[in-house]
Design a protein around this motif. Structure first.
Motif, short mmCIF file in Angstrom:
data_model
loop_
_atom_site.label_atom_id
_atom_site.label_comp_id
_atom_site.label_asym_id
_atom_site.label_seq_id
_atom_site.Cartn_x
_atom_site.Cartn_y
_atom_site.Cartn_z
N ILE A 16 6.55 -4.82 -2.67
CA ILE A 16 6.16 -5.78 -1.53
C ILE A 16 6.26 -4.37 -0.98
N ILE A 17 7.07 -3.92 -0.59
CA ILE A 17 7.59 -2.34 0.12
C ILE A 17 6.74 -1.53 0.15
N LYS A 18 6.28 -1.31 -1.01
CA LYS A 18 5.76 0.04 -1.62
C LYS A 18 4.04 -1.10 -0.93
N GLY A 19 3.87 -1.81 -1.37
CA GLY A 19 2.44 -2.57 -0.48
C GLY A 19 2.41 -3.30 1.28
N ILE A 20 3.20 -3.23 1.31
CA ILE A 20 2.60 -2.81 3.23
C ILE A 20 2.75 -1.73 3.53
N LEU A 21 3.82 -0.56 2.36
CA LEU A 21 3.33 0.41 3.29
C LEU A 21 1.73 1.54 3.16
N SER A 22 1.41 1.36 1.85
CA SER A 22 -0.05 1.24 1.09
C SER A 22 -0.32 0.81 2.36
N LEU A 23 -0.62 -0.48 2.40
CA LEU A 23 -1.98 -1.92 3.75
C LEU A 23 -1.49 -0.71 5.15
N LEU A 24 -0.70 -0.06 5.69
CA LEU A 24 -0.32 0.23 6.44
C LEU A 24 -0.99 1.52 6.90
N TYR A 25 -0.98 2.42 6.06
CA TYR A 25 -1.61 4.01 5.92
C TYR A 25 -2.84 3.69 5.78
N ALA A 26 -3.47 3.05 4.90
CA ALA A 26 -4.48 2.75 4.63
C ALA A 26 -6.02 2.33 6.40
N GLY A 27 -5.39 0.81 6.38
CA GLY A 27 -4.60 0.98 8.23
C GLY A 27 -5.31 1.80 9.39
N GLU A 43 -10.48 17.88 9.33
CA GLU A 43 -11.29 18.61 8.80
C GLU A 43 -12.28 18.00 8.35
N SER A 44 -13.23 18.31 9.24
CA SER A 44 -15.29 17.67 9.20
C SER A 44 -15.16 17.23 7.54
N ARG A 45 -14.29 18.70 7.17
CA ARG A 45 -15.45 18.30 5.29
C ARG A 45 -14.66 17.45 4.38
N LEU A 46 -13.57 17.14 5.54
CA LEU A 46 -12.25 16.44 4.53
C LEU A 46 -12.39 14.39 5.12
N LEU A 47 -13.81 14.19 6.25
CA LEU A 47 -13.84 13.45 6.38
C LEU A 47 -13.97 11.97 4.97
N ILE A 48 -14.99 12.02 4.07
CA ILE A 48 -15.35 11.39 3.13
C ILE A 48 -14.67 11.76 2.05
N PRO A 49 -13.69 12.10 1.34
CA PRO A 49 -12.71 12.10 0.31
C PRO A 49 -11.16 11.44 1.40
N VAL A 50 -11.18 11.68 3.07
CA VAL A 50 -9.42 10.86 3.22
C VAL A 50 -10.20 9.16 3.35
N LYS A 51 -11.53 8.86 3.92
CA LYS A 51 -11.65 7.50 4.20
C LYS A 51 -12.22 6.50 2.71
N LEU A 52 -12.08 8.12 1.48
CA LEU A 52 -11.98 6.94 -0.29
C LEU A 52 -10.49 6.92 -0.28
N LEU A 59 -6.62 -0.31 -2.19
CA LEU A 59 -6.43 -0.45 -4.00
C LEU A 59 -5.22 -0.65 -4.89
N ILE A 60 -4.32 0.29 -3.85
CA ILE A 60 -2.90 0.89 -4.76
C ILE A 60 -2.26 -0.85 -4.24
N ALA A 61 -2.25 -0.73 -2.66
CA ALA A 61 -1.65 -1.87 -1.97
C ALA A 61 -1.45 -3.52 -2.82
N GLY A 62 -3.25 -3.45 -3.41
CA GLY A 62 -3.54 -5.14 -3.96
C GLY A 62 -2.35 -4.37 -5.38
N ALA A 63 -2.74 -3.99 -5.96
CA ALA A 63 -1.99 -3.62 -7.60
C ALA A 63 -0.38 -3.94 -6.90
N GLN A 64 0.59 -3.15 -6.02
CA GLN A 64 1.81 -3.50 -6.53
C GLN A 64 1.74 -4.83 -5.25
N LEU A 65 0.81 -5.43 -4.44
CA LEU A 65 1.23 -6.87 -4.26
C LEU A 65 1.26 -7.24 -5.74
#
Length: 138
Positions: A16-27, A43-52, A59-65
């Motif tokens: 549960i804690i891992k799921g909440i932490l993942s959701l907080l970082y994604a949020g 950096e501008s060329r890393l915007l798309i990978p960070v969004k992904l 998805l990781i948070a959902g799996a942990q929960l």
């Protein structure tokens, strides 16, 4: 007085804690994207990978929960007195410290301002240092 949890409850709380932490970082990433402040940190060329990565964290948070919800109590324990391992005495404190360290950047992200001139950190004109203090002699 210390609270003793059964092993399956420890695993459930940990997931549960891992799921909440993942959701907080994604949020936090979604918040930065929504208000257009992500480019202040990435950096501008890393915007798309960070969004992904934010999608991956969701998805990781959902799996942990999901794992936390599906952990079941074992049908039979050998005995109640042997359920606790003596080698795991400091495990609770180390997990608490680890989760606290993972929460620290999130706290900084929500507490500190996210505008470029808010802390005068990016004010390079005022703090310009000359490359050379002596004149060139040709």
């Amino acid at each position: 007085m210390t609270v003793q949890f059964k092993p399956y409850r420890k695993k459930r709380i940990s997931h549960i804690i891992k799921g909440i932490l993942s959701l907080l970082y994604a949020g936090s990433i979604v918040h930065l994207v929504r208000y257009g402040h992500l480019s202040l940190y990435v950096e501008s060329r890393l915007l798309i990978p960070v969004k992904l990565a934010a999608i991956g964290l969701i998805l990781i948070a959902g799996a942990q929960l999901w794992i936390a919800l599906t952990i079941h109590r074992p049908a039979a324990l050998i005995c109640e007195c042997c359920a606790d391992d003596a080698g795991q005495a400091g495990e609770g404190q180390s997990r608490f410290l680890l989760y606290g360290l993972l929460l620290l950047p999130l706290l900084f992200g929500y507490v500190l301002p996210d505008s470029p001139g808010a802390g005068d950190v990016h004010d390079h004109e005022r703090h310009a240092i000359p490359f050379s203090t002596h004149e060139d002699k040709d």
